[in-house]
Design a protein around this motif. Structure first.
Motif, PDB file in Angstrom:
ATOM      1  N   ALA A  95       4.406  -2.464   3.497  1.00 25.93           N
ATOM      2  CA  ALA A  95       4.683  -3.870   3.182  1.00 25.93           C
ATOM      3  C   ALA A  95       5.589  -3.967   1.962  1.00 25.93           C
ATOM      4  O   ALA A  95       5.408  -3.270   0.982  1.00 25.93           O
ATOM      5  CB  ALA A  95       3.376  -4.613   2.915  1.00 25.93           C
TER       6      ALA A  95
ATOM      7  N   THR B   9      -4.745   6.691   9.349  1.00 26.38           N
ATOM      8  CA  THR B   9      -3.534   6.000   8.898  1.00 26.38           C
ATOM      9  C   THR B   9      -2.306   6.873   9.112  1.00 26.38           C
ATOM     10  O   THR B   9      -1.280   6.412   9.647  1.00 26.38           O
ATOM     11  CB  THR B   9      -3.656   5.620   7.417  1.00 26.38           C
ATOM     12  OG1 THR B   9      -4.782   4.764   7.234  1.00 26.38           O
ATOM     13  CG2 THR B   9      -2.403   4.921   6.930  1.00 26.38           C
TER      14      THR B   9
ATOM     15  N   CYS C 283      -6.508   0.882  11.764  1.00 29.99           N
ATOM     16  CA  CYS C 283      -6.014   2.086  12.430  1.00 29.99           C
ATOM     17  C   CYS C 283      -7.061   2.665  13.379  1.00 29.99           C
ATOM     18  O   CYS C 283      -7.076   3.866  13.648  1.00 29.99           O
ATOM     19  CB  CYS C 283      -5.597   3.129  11.399  1.00 29.99           C
ATOM     20  SG  CYS C 283      -6.827   3.439  10.109  1.00 29.99           S
TER      21      CYS C 283
ATOM     22  N   THR D 112      -5.528  -2.724  -0.121  1.00 35.26           N
ATOM     23  CA  THR D 112      -4.844  -2.557   1.157  1.00 35.26           C
ATOM     24  C   THR D 112      -5.799  -1.942   2.172  1.00 35.26           C
ATOM     25  O   THR D 112      -6.338  -0.857   1.932  1.00 35.26           O
ATOM     26  CB  THR D 112      -3.614  -1.649   0.976  1.00 35.26           C
ATOM     27  OG1 THR D 112      -2.828  -2.133  -0.130  1.00 35.26           O
ATOM     28  CG2 THR D 112      -2.763  -1.615   2.228  1.00 35.26           C
TER      29      THR D 112
ATOM     30  N   TYR E  35       0.834   6.012  11.711  1.00 35.04           N
ATOM     31  CA  TYR E  35       2.237   5.874  11.321  1.00 35.04           C
ATOM     32  C   TYR E  35       3.107   6.919  12.009  1.00 35.04           C
ATOM     33  O   TYR E  35       4.219   6.621  12.455  1.00 35.04           O
ATOM     34  CB  TYR E  35       2.374   5.963   9.803  1.00 35.04           C
ATOM     35  CG  TYR E  35       1.976   4.692   9.082  1.00 35.04           C
ATOM     36  CD1 TYR E  35       2.487   3.453   9.465  1.00 35.04           C
ATOM     37  CD2 TYR E  35       1.088   4.722   8.011  1.00 35.04           C
ATOM     38  CE1 TYR E  35       2.126   2.290   8.809  1.00 35.04           C
ATOM     39  CE2 TYR E  35       0.717   3.567   7.337  1.00 35.04           C
ATOM     40  CZ  TYR E  35       1.240   2.348   7.750  1.00 35.04           C
ATOM     41  OH  TYR E  35       0.882   1.191   7.101  1.00 35.04           O
TER      42      TYR E  35
ATOM     43  N   GLU F  43      -2.969  -6.376   1.208  1.00 38.82           N
ATOM     44  CA  GLU F  43      -2.030  -5.884   2.212  1.00 38.82           C
ATOM     45  C   GLU F  43      -2.785  -5.315   3.417  1.00 38.82           C
ATOM     46  O   GLU F  43      -3.956  -4.953   3.311  1.00 38.82           O
ATOM     47  CB  GLU F  43      -1.171  -4.750   1.644  1.00 38.82           C
ATOM     48  CG  GLU F  43      -0.305  -5.098   0.463  1.00 38.82           C
ATOM     49  CD  GLU F  43       0.365  -3.850  -0.100  1.00 38.82           C
ATOM     50  OE1 GLU F  43       1.547  -3.949  -0.464  1.00 38.82           O
ATOM     51  OE2 GLU F  43      -0.297  -2.784  -0.178  1.00 38.82           O
ATOM     52  N   THR F  44      -2.042  -5.187   4.504  1.00 42.53           N
ATOM     53  CA  THR F  44      -2.564  -4.518   5.698  1.00 42.53           C
ATOM     54  C   THR F  44      -1.650  -3.385   6.145  1.00 42.53           C
ATOM     55  O   THR F  44      -1.875  -2.790   7.196  1.00 42.53           O
ATOM     56  CB  THR F  44      -2.724  -5.509   6.863  1.00 42.53           C
ATOM     57  OG1 THR F  44      -1.444  -6.096   7.154  1.00 42.53           O
ATOM     58  CG2 THR F  44      -3.721  -6.597   6.521  1.00 42.53           C
ATOM     59  N   ASP F  45      -0.631  -3.086   5.332  1.00 46.55           N
ATOM     60  CA  ASP F  45       0.397  -2.117   5.725  1.00 46.55           C
ATOM     61  C   ASP F  45       0.910  -1.414   4.471  1.00 46.55           C
ATOM     62  O   ASP F  45       1.306  -2.080   3.509  1.00 46.55           O
ATOM     63  CB  ASP F  45       1.541  -2.861   6.425  1.00 46.55           C
ATOM     64  CG  ASP F  45       2.657  -1.963   6.924  1.00 46.55           C
ATOM     65  OD1 ASP F  45       2.548  -0.723   6.795  1.00 46.55           O
ATOM     66  OD2 ASP F  45       3.657  -2.512   7.439  1.00 46.55           O
TER      67      ASP F  45
ATOM     68  N   VAL G 147      -5.836  -0.821   6.094  1.00 48.61           N
ATOM     69  CA  VAL G 147      -4.972  -0.551   7.246  1.00 48.61           C
ATOM     70  C   VAL G 147      -5.833  -0.455   8.493  1.00 48.61           C
ATOM     71  O   VAL G 147      -6.720   0.400   8.583  1.00 48.61           O
ATOM     72  CB  VAL G 147      -4.173   0.744   7.038  1.00 48.61           C
ATOM     73  CG1 VAL G 147      -3.313   1.044   8.271  1.00 48.61           C
ATOM     74  CG2 VAL G 147      -3.296   0.637   5.788  1.00 48.61           C
TER      75      VAL G 147
ATOM     76  N   THR H 238     -10.935  -0.038   9.591  1.00 49.41           N
ATOM     77  CA  THR H 238      -9.827   0.151   8.655  1.00 49.41           C
ATOM     78  C   THR H 238     -10.015   1.397   7.806  1.00 49.41           C
ATOM     79  O   THR H 238     -11.096   1.980   7.734  1.00 49.41           O
ATOM     80  CB  THR H 238      -9.711  -1.061   7.706  1.00 49.41           C
ATOM     81  OG1 THR H 238     -10.948  -1.197   6.980  1.00 49.41           O
ATOM     82  CG2 THR H 238      -9.439  -2.338   8.477  1.00 49.41           C
TER      83      THR H 238
END
Length: 288
Positions: free
Chosen positions: A282, A22, A223, A219, A26, A277-279, A221, A261
């Motif tokens: 968010a 993650t 990635c 959440t 980013y 969430e996925t971010d 993510v 994820t």
């Protein structure tokens, strides 16, 4: 718009096993990411037999600093040491006392104040830390949770440490890096391939509080494109990661297929967001 993410960890190598893909994603997508490492890992064991050789244990702090630098390069993130001394993981019955001068015995408000200074300098929109169990109950991980929560509450208070301009983070996540269901999938795939699995013994002694951690996850993510960065960060910590051990038992392509994820729990938020969430960013649209 770019945002800033601060990820707080107890020891060098924690950043590689908890949220590494993650943070790499980013950072490579143009956001600012900083890893804070509270201790130098001085009391960590040499887990990789290949590194149990003359000159390593005697210079373990310098070795682990070098490993951390390589991990940071692999992830493409910024890094800051807090400079505290690893507490070690006490073992025995009765449990021995923690050593004098170690991180877990430091005054929590003092350490949190130093963390607040880092927060006010870096100005993160999002903080990543450990839950109330520390991810697992190592005394340094429990201390990370404690100081993180103090810092979350106080960093935006202009009356606290007034000589440093306040900054109020908007979201705080607990990183859940060890998921039973993920390990079970990897275990079953190895057995289906006729291979031995290092996961079986780990699953048998799985900490009960981690058994249903997915019920806390808010959440996930995606990635998986950065799992290779995560593996490179893990390999950088050569004293801690045995290439024959569980961290390397499942190759990157299989991980991408079975579990693409990384998992988080939104523990605190000062902005409105819709779960799941996925971010991690968010709900931050329109914030400075």
């Amino acid at each position: 718009m770019s945002y800033r993410l601060l990820s707080i960890h107890a020891h060098p190598d924690d950043e590689a096993s908890k949220g590494a893909a993650t943070t790499a994603m980013y950072a490579h997508n143009g956001h600012e990411v900083m890893i804070v490492t509270c201790t130098g890992g001085e009391r960590g064991d040499i887990i990789n037999p290949a590194m149990d050789k003359p000159g390593v244990k005697e210079n373990i702090q310098a070795v682990r600093h070098e490993e951390m630098a390589e991990s940071v390069r692999a992830l493409g993130v910024q890094h800051k040491w807090m400079g505290y001394v690893d507490s070690g993981l006490p073992q025995g019955d009765p449990m021995p006392p923690l050593p004098d001068g170690c991180f877990a015995r430091e005054d929590s408000m003092k350490v949190a104040t130093e963390l607040i200074e880092i927060i006010r300098e870096f100005k993160p929109h999002v903080i990543m830390t450990y839950d109330e169990n520390g991810g697992y109950p190592h005394p340094d991980h429990l201390k990370v949770h404690e100081i993180s929560m103090i810092a979350w509450e106080r960093a935006g208070d202009p009356e606290f440490l007034p000589e440093v301009p306040a900054w109020e983070p908007l979201k705080l996540y607990y990183s859940h890096g060890f998921v039973y269901q993920r390990m079970e999938m990897f275990h079953n795939r190895l057995l289906a391939q006729g291979k031995s699995s290092p996961y079986g013994p780990m699953m048998e002694r799985w900490d009960p509080h981690l058994a249903d951690i997915m019920s806390r996850v808010t959440t996930q993510v995606e990635c998986s494109d950065y799992f290779s960065h995560r593996e490179a960060a893990l390999r950088a910590h050569a004293t801690q990661i045995d290439p024959a051990g569980a961290f390397m038992a499942t190759d990157v392509s299989t991980q991408q297929e079975l579990w693409p994820t990384e998992e988080y729990e939104l523990a605190r938020s000062r902005v409105a967001t819709e779960l799941p969430e996925t971010d991690l960013f968010a709900g931050l649209e329109g914030t400075d």
